[in-house]
Design an enzyme around this catalytic site. Structure first.
Site, PDB file in Angstrom:
ATOM      1  N   CYS A 112       0.824  -1.218   0.000  1.00 42.58           N
ATOM      2  CA  CYS A 112       0.000   0.000   0.000  1.00 42.58           C
ATOM      3  C   CYS A 112       0.857   1.266   0.000  1.00 42.58           C
ATOM      4  O   CYS A 112       0.328   2.369  -0.117  1.00 42.58           O
ATOM      5  CB  CYS A 112      -0.935   0.013   1.193  1.00 42.58           C
ATOM      6  SG  CYS A 112      -2.009  -1.419   1.247  1.00 42.58           S
ATOM      7  N   HIS A 251      -2.635   7.058   3.902  1.00 39.85           N
ATOM      8  CA  HIS A 251      -3.188   5.829   3.321  1.00 39.85           C
ATOM      9  C   HIS A 251      -4.490   5.519   4.057  1.00 39.85           C
ATOM     10  O   HIS A 251      -4.562   5.589   5.283  1.00 39.85           O
ATOM     11  CB  HIS A 251      -2.169   4.698   3.483  1.00 39.85           C
ATOM     12  CG  HIS A 251      -2.706   3.355   3.125  1.00 39.85           C
ATOM     13  ND1 HIS A 251      -3.490   3.145   2.000  1.00 39.85           N
ATOM     14  CD2 HIS A 251      -2.607   2.138   3.750  1.00 39.85           C
ATOM     15  CE1 HIS A 251      -3.826   1.873   1.949  1.00 39.85           C
ATOM     16  NE2 HIS A 251      -3.309   1.248   2.984  1.00 39.85           N
ATOM     17  N   ASN A 281      -9.976   0.142   2.029  1.00 43.01           N
ATOM     18  CA  ASN A 281      -8.542   0.191   1.729  1.00 43.01           C
ATOM     19  C   ASN A 281      -8.332  -0.229   0.269  1.00 43.01           C
ATOM     20  O   ASN A 281      -8.573  -1.379  -0.081  1.00 43.01           O
ATOM     21  CB  ASN A 281      -7.816  -0.753   2.691  1.00 43.01           C
ATOM     22  CG  ASN A 281      -6.316  -0.781   2.480  1.00 43.01           C
ATOM     23  OD1 ASN A 281      -5.806  -0.318   1.457  1.00 43.01           O
ATOM     24  ND2 ASN A 281      -5.598  -1.341   3.442  1.00 43.01           N
TER      25      ASN A 281
HETATM   26  N1  COA Z   1     -16.900  -8.792  12.159  1.00 45.04           N
HETATM   27  C1  COA Z   1     -17.053  -9.154  13.433  1.00 45.04           C
HETATM   28  N2  COA Z   1     -16.056  -9.598  14.206  1.00 45.04           N
HETATM   29  C2  COA Z   1     -14.839  -9.654  13.655  1.00 45.04           C
HETATM   30  C3  COA Z   1     -14.593  -9.290  12.321  1.00 45.04           C
HETATM   31  C4  COA Z   1     -15.690  -8.855  11.576  1.00 45.04           C
HETATM   32  N3  COA Z   1     -15.575  -8.449  10.287  1.00 45.04           N
HETATM   33  N4  COA Z   1     -13.291  -9.452  12.062  1.00 45.04           N
HETATM   34  C5  COA Z   1     -12.714  -9.907  13.186  1.00 45.04           C
HETATM   35  N5  COA Z   1     -13.657 -10.036  14.143  1.00 45.04           N
HETATM   36  C6  COA Z   1     -13.484 -10.495  15.520  1.00 45.04           C
HETATM   37  C7  COA Z   1     -12.235 -11.303  15.730  1.00 45.04           C
HETATM   38  O1  COA Z   1     -12.483 -12.647  15.366  1.00 45.04           O
HETATM   39  C8  COA Z   1     -12.008 -11.143  17.203  1.00 45.04           C
HETATM   40  O2  COA Z   1     -12.828 -12.029  17.880  1.00 45.04           O
HETATM   41  P1  COA Z   1     -12.277 -12.826  19.160  1.00 45.04           P
HETATM   42  O3  COA Z   1     -11.907 -11.756  20.143  1.00 45.04           O
HETATM   43  O4  COA Z   1     -13.430 -13.668  19.538  1.00 45.04           O
HETATM   44  O5  COA Z   1     -11.090 -13.580  18.655  1.00 45.04           O
HETATM   45  C9  COA Z   1     -12.517  -9.734  17.499  1.00 45.04           C
HETATM   46  O6  COA Z   1     -13.327  -9.370  16.371  1.00 45.04           O
HETATM   47  C10 COA Z   1     -11.431  -8.704  17.687  1.00 45.04           C
HETATM   48  O7  COA Z   1     -10.457  -8.925  16.673  1.00 45.04           O
HETATM   49  P2  COA Z   1      -9.210  -8.000  16.560  1.00 45.04           P
HETATM   50  O8  COA Z   1      -8.368  -8.517  15.432  1.00 45.04           O
HETATM   51  O9  COA Z   1      -8.558  -7.796  17.888  1.00 45.04           O
HETATM   52  O10 COA Z   1      -9.885  -6.614  16.153  1.00 45.04           O
HETATM   53  P3  COA Z   1      -9.203  -5.256  15.961  1.00 45.04           P
HETATM   54  O11 COA Z   1      -9.808  -4.260  16.863  1.00 45.04           O
HETATM   55  O12 COA Z   1      -7.707  -5.377  15.936  1.00 45.04           O
HETATM   56  O13 COA Z   1      -9.681  -4.900  14.492  1.00 45.04           O
HETATM   57  C11 COA Z   1      -8.799  -4.898  12.275  1.00 45.04           C
HETATM   58  C12 COA Z   1      -9.329  -5.743  13.433  1.00 45.04           C
HETATM   59  C13 COA Z   1      -8.411  -5.833  11.145  1.00 45.04           C
HETATM   60  C14 COA Z   1      -9.909  -3.970  11.832  1.00 45.04           C
HETATM   61  C15 COA Z   1      -7.573  -4.074  12.763  1.00 45.04           C
HETATM   62  O14 COA Z   1      -6.669  -4.927  13.419  1.00 45.04           O
HETATM   63  C16 COA Z   1      -6.868  -3.385  11.652  1.00 45.04           C
HETATM   64  O15 COA Z   1      -7.403  -2.514  11.009  1.00 45.04           O
HETATM   65  N6  COA Z   1      -5.585  -3.731  11.441  1.00 45.04           N
HETATM   66  C17 COA Z   1      -4.806  -3.121  10.372  1.00 45.04           C
HETATM   67  C18 COA Z   1      -5.223  -3.721   9.076  1.00 45.04           C
HETATM   68  C19 COA Z   1      -4.732  -2.945   7.898  1.00 45.04           C
HETATM   69  O16 COA Z   1      -4.833  -1.749   7.857  1.00 45.04           O
HETATM   70  N7  COA Z   1      -4.215  -3.660   6.912  1.00 45.04           N
HETATM   71  C20 COA Z   1      -3.796  -3.119   5.695  1.00 45.04           C
HETATM   72  C21 COA Z   1      -2.480  -2.458   5.819  1.00 45.04           C
HETATM   73  S1  COA Z   1      -2.063  -1.728   4.321  1.00 45.04           S
END
Ligand code: COA
Length: 324
Positions: A112, A251, A281
């Site tokens: 990205c 980004h 994204n």
């Molecule tokens: N809907 C509902 N629940 C979801 C879900 C969805 N779409 N995706 C994940 N969950 C759940 C997980 O399974 C987890 O459940 P658990 O606690 O029972 O295991 C819970 O939500 C929390 O997951 P977690 O990964 O801790 O959430 P988070 O607050 O970190 O948010 C992201 C997840 C992916 C949104 C966040 O980590 C993020 O944005 N990371 C960066 C990703 C990114 O920008 N990538 C591209 C880079 S260029």
């Protein structure tokens, strides 16, 4: 060395919209979860027949028209992305043919951060006098590499293209570039199969290894840290301070990443342009799409000092300061 600036920009998003309510019908998720955890409300999805170059050409033609330039006047095409039409030939060559250009072209892969990497590469050719008109395009059809059964990734990404034409300028232009990489973090965000490490096989397909795999939490922490560090470094290199920056174009991955970066930098959130609510994204297209919409909304004037910052697979990051 010549000064280098942006002669014009263009962008394109496919018309098909996938809302969070639509995602609720596909995986175990809710609009409330996606909105509060990411800020995303909807994203665009390419048609089955559309490859990344089909989106890229729309953005590129708009940028050419906005620059009042013919495709034959281009000296170089750089396409950045993670969803090229093929491993080879380069999508830049496909685009060259479709546009009716005659110049060289190559693809650049930096996750990205692709657009900022590609802008910095293009700027060198113009600064040293080798070329005058360079087309840089970020074109992505991430919908083709999303695992639509994986709720932790399928709600995050969307399809789009953005295009920038670089050229020499008398005043303003790019004042700094900062690029970075940490290959040790590559496993945090990857497409495991389809390359020479794991060529396509029955096993790779049955194990769903041709789709994006991500450790969201670790990527989140990395993103917040490098957004702050790369922004400060680019501003310092430009001989400016945070207060001099009129507009931040980050980004567009997650509103919480942007808000955390704004807090760490102690910059008002409204100085950060945000359109991820409508597109999710879009990887290499994201910074250019945000720049284009900020321009259309009148947030960029002659003399505006703009900080663009990106991060992504690699792991990579990049930032630059541009005086419009
Ligand atoms: N809907 C509902 N629940 C979801 C879900 C969805 N779409 N995706 C994940 N969950 C759940 C997980 O399974 C987890 O459940 P658990 O606690 O029972 O295991 C819970 O939500 C929390 O997951 P977690 O990964 O801790 O959430 P988070 O607050 O970190 O948010 C992201 C997840 C992916 C949104 C966040 O980590 C993020 O944005 N990371 C960066 C990703 C990114 O920008 N990538 C591209 C880079 S260029």
């Amino acid at each position: 060395m010549r000064k280098v600036g942006i002669a014009s920009i263009g962008a394109y998003v496919p018309p098909k919209i996938l809302t969070n309510n639509d995602s609720e019908k596909m995986v175990d998720t809710t609009d409330e979860w996606i909105t509060t955890r990411t800020g995303i409300k909807e994203r665009r999805i390419a048609e089955d027949w559309q490859a990344s170059s089909d989106l890229a050409i729309q953005a590129a033609q708009l940028a050419l028209a906005n620059a009042n330039l013919e495709a034959k006047e281009l000296d170089l095409i750089i396409v950045c992305g993670v969803t090229f039409d093929y491993p080879f030939p380069a999508t830049a060559c496909i685009l060259q043919d479709k546009l009716g250009a005659t110049c060289p072209g190559f693809d650049l892969s930096a996750g990205c951060s692709g657009l900022i990497y590609a802008l910095s590469v293009g700027a060198q050719f113009i600064a040293n006098g080798m070329y005058d008109n360079i087309l840089v395009v970020g074109g992505e059809t991430l919908s083709k590499i999303i695992d639509w059964q994986d709720r932790s990734t399928c709600v995050l990404f969307g399809d789009a293209a953005s295009a920038v034409i670089l050229g020499p300028v008398d005043t303003g232009g790019f004042r700094s570039f900062v690029l970075g990489a940490d290959g040790g973090g590559g496993k945090l965000l990857e497409l495991p199969a389809g390359g020479s490490r794991l060529p396509a096989s029955y096993e790779t397909i049955s194990q769903r290894l041709h789709f994006i795999k991500m450790n969201g939490r670790d990527v989140f922490k990395f993103a917040v840290r490098v957004m702050e560090e790369a922004s400060l470094e680019a501003i310092d290199k430009a001989g400016l301070t945070l207060k001099d920056i009129d507009l931040f174009i980050p980004h567009q991955a997650n509103i919480r990443i942007i808000e955390s970066a704004a807090e760490r930098l102690n910059v008002p959130k409204d100085k950060f342009f945000v359109n991820l609510d409508r597109y999710g994204n879009t990887s290499s297209a994201s910074v250019g799409l945000a720049l284009y919409e900020a321009f259309l909304e009148g947030k960029i004037q002659k003399g505006s000092k703009i900080l663009m910052v990106g991060f992504g697979a690699g792991l990579t990051w990049g930032a630059c300061v541009l005086e419009w």
